[in-house]
Design a protein around this motif. Sequence first.
Motif, PDB file in Angstrom:
ATOM      1  N   ARG A 112      19.499  54.380   6.934  1.00  0.00           N
ATOM      2  CA  ARG A 112      18.040  54.318   6.795  1.00  0.00           C
ATOM      3  C   ARG A 112      17.489  55.734   6.936  1.00  0.00           C
ATOM      4  O   ARG A 112      17.859  56.449   7.877  1.00  0.00           O
ATOM      5  CB  ARG A 112      17.405  53.412   7.873  1.00  0.00           C
ATOM      6  CG  ARG A 112      17.825  51.965   7.747  1.00  0.00           C
ATOM      7  CD  ARG A 112      17.105  51.092   8.764  1.00  0.00           C
ATOM      8  NE  ARG A 112      17.772  49.801   8.858  1.00  0.00           N
ATOM      9  CZ  ARG A 112      17.423  48.846   9.717  1.00  0.00           C
ATOM     10  NH1 ARG A 112      16.412  49.030  10.556  1.00  0.00           N
ATOM     11  NH2 ARG A 112      18.080  47.696   9.741  1.00  0.00           N
ATOM     12  N   GLU A 114      15.201  57.595   8.379  1.00  0.00           N
ATOM     13  CA  GLU A 114      14.213  57.563   9.457  1.00  0.00           C
ATOM     14  C   GLU A 114      14.184  58.930  10.124  1.00  0.00           C
ATOM     15  O   GLU A 114      15.045  59.773   9.877  1.00  0.00           O
ATOM     16  CB  GLU A 114      14.611  56.527  10.512  1.00  0.00           C
ATOM     17  CG  GLU A 114      14.729  55.116   9.963  1.00  0.00           C
ATOM     18  CD  GLU A 114      14.635  54.085  11.068  1.00  0.00           C
ATOM     19  OE1 GLU A 114      13.538  53.946  11.639  1.00  0.00           O
ATOM     20  OE2 GLU A 114      15.647  53.433  11.369  1.00  0.00           O
ATOM     21  N   GLY A 119      18.929  57.457  19.807  1.00  0.00           N
ATOM     22  CA  GLY A 119      19.001  56.028  19.486  1.00  0.00           C
ATOM     23  C   GLY A 119      18.517  55.675  18.090  1.00  0.00           C
ATOM     24  O   GLY A 119      18.452  54.505  17.734  1.00  0.00           O
ATOM     25  N   GLN A 126      26.277  48.926  12.872  1.00  0.00           N
ATOM     26  CA  GLN A 126      25.926  47.623  13.431  1.00  0.00           C
ATOM     27  C   GLN A 126      27.158  46.743  13.559  1.00  0.00           C
ATOM     28  O   GLN A 126      28.077  46.810  12.744  1.00  0.00           O
ATOM     29  CB  GLN A 126      24.896  46.909  12.533  1.00  0.00           C
ATOM     30  CG  GLN A 126      23.497  47.523  12.601  1.00  0.00           C
ATOM     31  CD  GLN A 126      22.479  46.754  11.779  1.00  0.00           C
ATOM     32  OE1 GLN A 126      22.836  46.048  10.841  1.00  0.00           O
ATOM     33  NE2 GLN A 126      21.207  46.895  12.121  1.00  0.00           N
ATOM     34  N   LYS A 209       4.326  50.811  16.967  1.00  0.00           N
ATOM     35  CA  LYS A 209       4.605  51.467  18.254  1.00  0.00           C
ATOM     36  C   LYS A 209       3.496  52.417  18.693  1.00  0.00           C
ATOM     37  O   LYS A 209       3.549  52.981  19.787  1.00  0.00           O
ATOM     38  CB  LYS A 209       5.960  52.163  18.187  1.00  0.00           C
ATOM     39  CG  LYS A 209       7.061  51.137  18.466  1.00  0.00           C
ATOM     40  CD  LYS A 209       8.395  51.387  17.865  1.00  0.00           C
ATOM     41  CE  LYS A 209       9.252  50.139  18.044  1.00  0.00           C
ATOM     42  NZ  LYS A 209      10.175  49.877  16.972  1.00  0.00           N
ATOM     43  N   ARG A 257       9.596  40.607  13.614  1.00  0.00           N
ATOM     44  CA  ARG A 257      10.730  41.380  13.126  1.00  0.00           C
ATOM     45  C   ARG A 257      10.297  42.169  11.894  1.00  0.00           C
ATOM     46  O   ARG A 257       9.403  41.752  11.179  1.00  0.00           O
ATOM     47  CB  ARG A 257      11.911  40.462  12.792  1.00  0.00           C
ATOM     48  CG  ARG A 257      12.302  39.513  13.921  1.00  0.00           C
ATOM     49  CD  ARG A 257      13.139  40.173  15.014  1.00  0.00           C
ATOM     50  NE  ARG A 257      14.135  41.045  14.459  1.00  0.00           N
ATOM     51  CZ  ARG A 257      14.161  42.365  14.631  1.00  0.00           C
ATOM     52  NH1 ARG A 257      13.275  42.945  15.397  1.00  0.00           N
ATOM     53  NH2 ARG A 257      15.075  43.098  14.064  1.00  0.00           N
ATOM     54  N   LEU A 259      11.686  42.547   9.112  1.00  0.00           N
ATOM     55  CA  LEU A 259      12.234  42.075   7.845  1.00  0.00           C
ATOM     56  C   LEU A 259      11.561  40.744   7.523  1.00  0.00           C
ATOM     57  O   LEU A 259      11.321  39.938   8.417  1.00  0.00           O
ATOM     58  CB  LEU A 259      13.755  41.891   7.942  1.00  0.00           C
ATOM     59  CG  LEU A 259      14.568  43.164   8.266  1.00  0.00           C
ATOM     60  CD1 LEU A 259      14.633  43.438   9.749  1.00  0.00           C
ATOM     61  CD2 LEU A 259      15.976  43.048   7.709  1.00  0.00           C
ATOM     62  N   VAL A 280      18.390  46.737  21.491  1.00  0.00           N
ATOM     63  CA  VAL A 280      19.813  47.031  21.268  1.00  0.00           C
ATOM     64  C   VAL A 280      20.418  46.053  20.286  1.00  0.00           C
ATOM     65  O   VAL A 280      21.439  46.318  19.678  1.00  0.00           O
ATOM     66  CB  VAL A 280      20.666  46.969  22.561  1.00  0.00           C
ATOM     67  CG1 VAL A 280      21.291  48.307  22.835  1.00  0.00           C
ATOM     68  CG2 VAL A 280      19.896  46.480  23.754  1.00  0.00           C
ATOM     69  N   ALA A 304      22.168  41.469  14.619  1.00  0.00           N
ATOM     70  CA  ALA A 304      22.901  42.725  14.496  1.00  0.00           C
ATOM     71  C   ALA A 304      22.656  43.549  15.748  1.00  0.00           C
ATOM     72  O   ALA A 304      21.534  43.633  16.237  1.00  0.00           O
ATOM     73  CB  ALA A 304      22.443  43.491  13.264  1.00  0.00           C
ATOM     74  N   GLY A 306      22.989  47.350  17.478  1.00  0.00           N
ATOM     75  CA  GLY A 306      23.097  48.755  17.107  1.00  0.00           C
ATOM     76  C   GLY A 306      24.143  49.427  17.998  1.00  0.00           C
ATOM     77  O   GLY A 306      23.943  49.573  19.199  1.00  0.00           O
ATOM     78  N   ARG A 309      23.282  52.547  20.119  1.00  0.00           N
ATOM     79  CA  ARG A 309      22.482  52.247  21.322  1.00  0.00           C
ATOM     80  C   ARG A 309      23.348  51.628  22.416  1.00  0.00           C
ATOM     81  O   ARG A 309      23.172  51.913  23.596  1.00  0.00           O
ATOM     82  CB  ARG A 309      21.301  51.340  20.947  1.00  0.00           C
ATOM     83  CG  ARG A 309      20.333  52.089  20.025  1.00  0.00           C
ATOM     84  CD  ARG A 309      19.071  51.324  19.712  1.00  0.00           C
ATOM     85  NE  ARG A 309      18.375  51.998  18.606  1.00  0.00           N
ATOM     86  CZ  ARG A 309      17.240  51.581  18.068  1.00  0.00           C
ATOM     87  NH1 ARG A 309      16.648  50.484  18.518  1.00  0.00           N
ATOM     88  NH2 ARG A 309      16.696  52.250  17.074  1.00  0.00           N
TER      89      ARG A 309
HETATM   90  P1  ATP Z   1      13.662  49.382  15.642  1.00  0.00           P
HETATM   91  O1  ATP Z   1      12.525  48.517  16.045  1.00  0.00           O
HETATM   92  O2  ATP Z   1      14.295  50.111  16.783  1.00  0.00           O
HETATM   93  O3  ATP Z   1      13.346  50.262  14.471  1.00  0.00           O
HETATM   94  P2  ATP Z   1      14.691  47.447  13.815  1.00  0.00           P
HETATM   95  O4  ATP Z   1      13.828  46.275  14.060  1.00  0.00           O
HETATM   96  O5  ATP Z   1      14.429  48.308  12.643  1.00  0.00           O
HETATM   97  O6  ATP Z   1      14.794  48.365  15.146  1.00  0.00           O
HETATM   98  P3  ATP Z   1      16.938  45.853  12.964  1.00  0.00           P
HETATM   99  O7  ATP Z   1      16.723  46.109  11.536  1.00  0.00           O
HETATM  100  O8  ATP Z   1      16.613  44.528  13.489  1.00  0.00           O
HETATM  101  O9  ATP Z   1      16.203  46.979  13.822  1.00  0.00           O
HETATM  102  O10 ATP Z   1      18.441  46.240  13.335  1.00  0.00           O
HETATM  103  C1  ATP Z   1      19.127  45.684  14.460  1.00  0.00           C
HETATM  104  C2  ATP Z   1      19.567  46.764  15.428  1.00  0.00           C
HETATM  105  O11 ATP Z   1      20.110  47.889  14.768  1.00  0.00           O
HETATM  106  C3  ATP Z   1      18.427  47.349  16.240  1.00  0.00           C
HETATM  107  O12 ATP Z   1      18.142  46.530  17.336  1.00  0.00           O
HETATM  108  C4  ATP Z   1      19.004  48.685  16.668  1.00  0.00           C
HETATM  109  O13 ATP Z   1      19.843  48.527  17.804  1.00  0.00           O
HETATM  110  C5  ATP Z   1      19.842  49.085  15.491  1.00  0.00           C
HETATM  111  N1  ATP Z   1      19.145  50.075  14.652  1.00  0.00           N
HETATM  112  C6  ATP Z   1      18.189  49.842  13.719  1.00  0.00           C
HETATM  113  N2  ATP Z   1      17.803  50.988  13.125  1.00  0.00           N
HETATM  114  C7  ATP Z   1      18.545  51.981  13.701  1.00  0.00           C
HETATM  115  C8  ATP Z   1      18.639  53.408  13.517  1.00  0.00           C
HETATM  116  N3  ATP Z   1      17.929  54.033  12.607  1.00  0.00           N
HETATM  117  N4  ATP Z   1      19.507  54.095  14.292  1.00  0.00           N
HETATM  118  C9  ATP Z   1      20.267  53.474  15.219  1.00  0.00           C
HETATM  119  N5  ATP Z   1      20.243  52.139  15.429  1.00  0.00           N
HETATM  120  C10 ATP Z   1      19.395  51.395  14.688  1.00  0.00           C
END
Ligand code: ATP
Length: 419
Positions: A112, A114, A119, A126, A209, A257, A259, A280, A304, A306, A309
């Motif tokens: 992604r 970002e 973290g 994942q 956030k 969420r 998604l 996490v 999933a 992470g 983390r």
């Molecule tokens: P966040 O709110 O932290 O952005 P998310 O809702 O985008 O998380 P999900 O798409 O649900 O996260 O992914 C599940 C898990 O994958 C998250 O809980 C996190 O632990 C991990 N994760 C998501 N994006 C990242 C990232 N860019 N780097 C590291 N870990 C990530």
Amino acid sequence: MSITGIKGMNDILPGDVETWQFLENHARRIFRAYGFAEIRVPVVEKTELFCRSIGETTDIVEKEMYTFDDKSGHSLTLRPEGTAPVIRSFIENKLYARDSVAKLYYLGPMFRYERPQKGRYRQFHQIGAEILGVEDPKIDAQLLAMLSHYFEAVEIGDVELQINSLGCPECRPGYRKALTAFLEERLPALCDDCRRRYLTNPLRVLDCKVPGCREATAGAPAMLDHLCEGCDSHFARVQGFLRDLGTPFVVNPRMVRGLDYYSKTTFEMVTNSLGSQNAVAAGGRYDGLVEDLGGPALPGIGFAMGVERLVLMKNSQQVEPPRPELFIAALGEAAANHAFRLMTSLQRRCIHCEMDYEGKSLKSQLRRADKLRARHVLILGESELTAGTAPLRDMDGGTQDLLPLAGIEELLAERWTVG
Ligand code: ATP
Ligand code: MG
């Protein structure tokens, strides 16, 4: 100038990789007990797969995907998550024809675009699990119990399982309307992103956030108060089963969420120890997704975790790097050659064995044995070769044994591979 790696994409080095293997091995062991099989899918998919499943108005699809055209002009995307590829494969390979329930897990990198920070990375990993084919709330509880069991097994204690329900296509539109109306009155207090998305994806505003948005939405209507009868009773039964199983949880009515495909039960494993990267693990039910992607109308649920983390949380506790069972300290060429044969023969029996390759002094060899934290040291010089015996020192107990060199491989293998 030397070539560097890509920002936000990390190397996992010896010293850290042991923690990764520890986390992966526990996942494999535990998921197997709950009936999950591993599935491996490619890291790239057609871009369309993610747009259709994750949703056009989500952060991931709007701004975080690594999308490119291949040499034939097809738009491809590095997977930002694992669920969509797994469902694509489930449908394409007709896994639903094998059994009425499919329990699948995966491990691997996701991508992604970002802003990298603690973290949060651009390549991250994942470990995820999906259950397809079961609507009963027992399966929600089972998946959450497994997730909880995993955190216990890897001894990451500082987490809380938060659950919520996001309703279904029957009750969510009513809630969206109520939420949109609530947000409309507070638009000036919201950030630019939220002012833009409050109409297209109002639920995302609750997940923002930015502190101003958090405050402005403090009294927002909750999905839980708008659930239809079916969703309400499903959520109540999930909680009942969790209590039966002794899986601790709290209800967080504000959790949404990022998604679009989620429905009914959603959840996160949340920690206080990682700053704003506090989730996490995360997941939920996605009862319409398989059908939306062209498959049969089968319900699904998954999560999933992470791994970066998890590693950050685990690293404060340190997983020990492996210790050599034996270090052979050899003096002189004949002894070194003998030691080399002996070491290789023990390694062929899968006993972790080390020696010095360059004829260093005994003192420097013993220093290295110490640094590697070898459990035993065998000292081998000209006189030991002549006598046909060599001293084996137990580095933890401080005791010493004189061993015959003839047949020493069998002797040591027997000692160290049983028990
Ligand atoms: P966040 O709110 O932290 O952005 P998310 O809702 O985008 O998380 P999900 O798409 O649900 O996260 O992914 C599940 C898990 O994958 C998250 O809980 C996190 O632990 C991990 N994760 C998501 N994006 C990242 C990232 N860019 N780097 C590291 N870990 C990530
Ligand atoms: Mg995110």
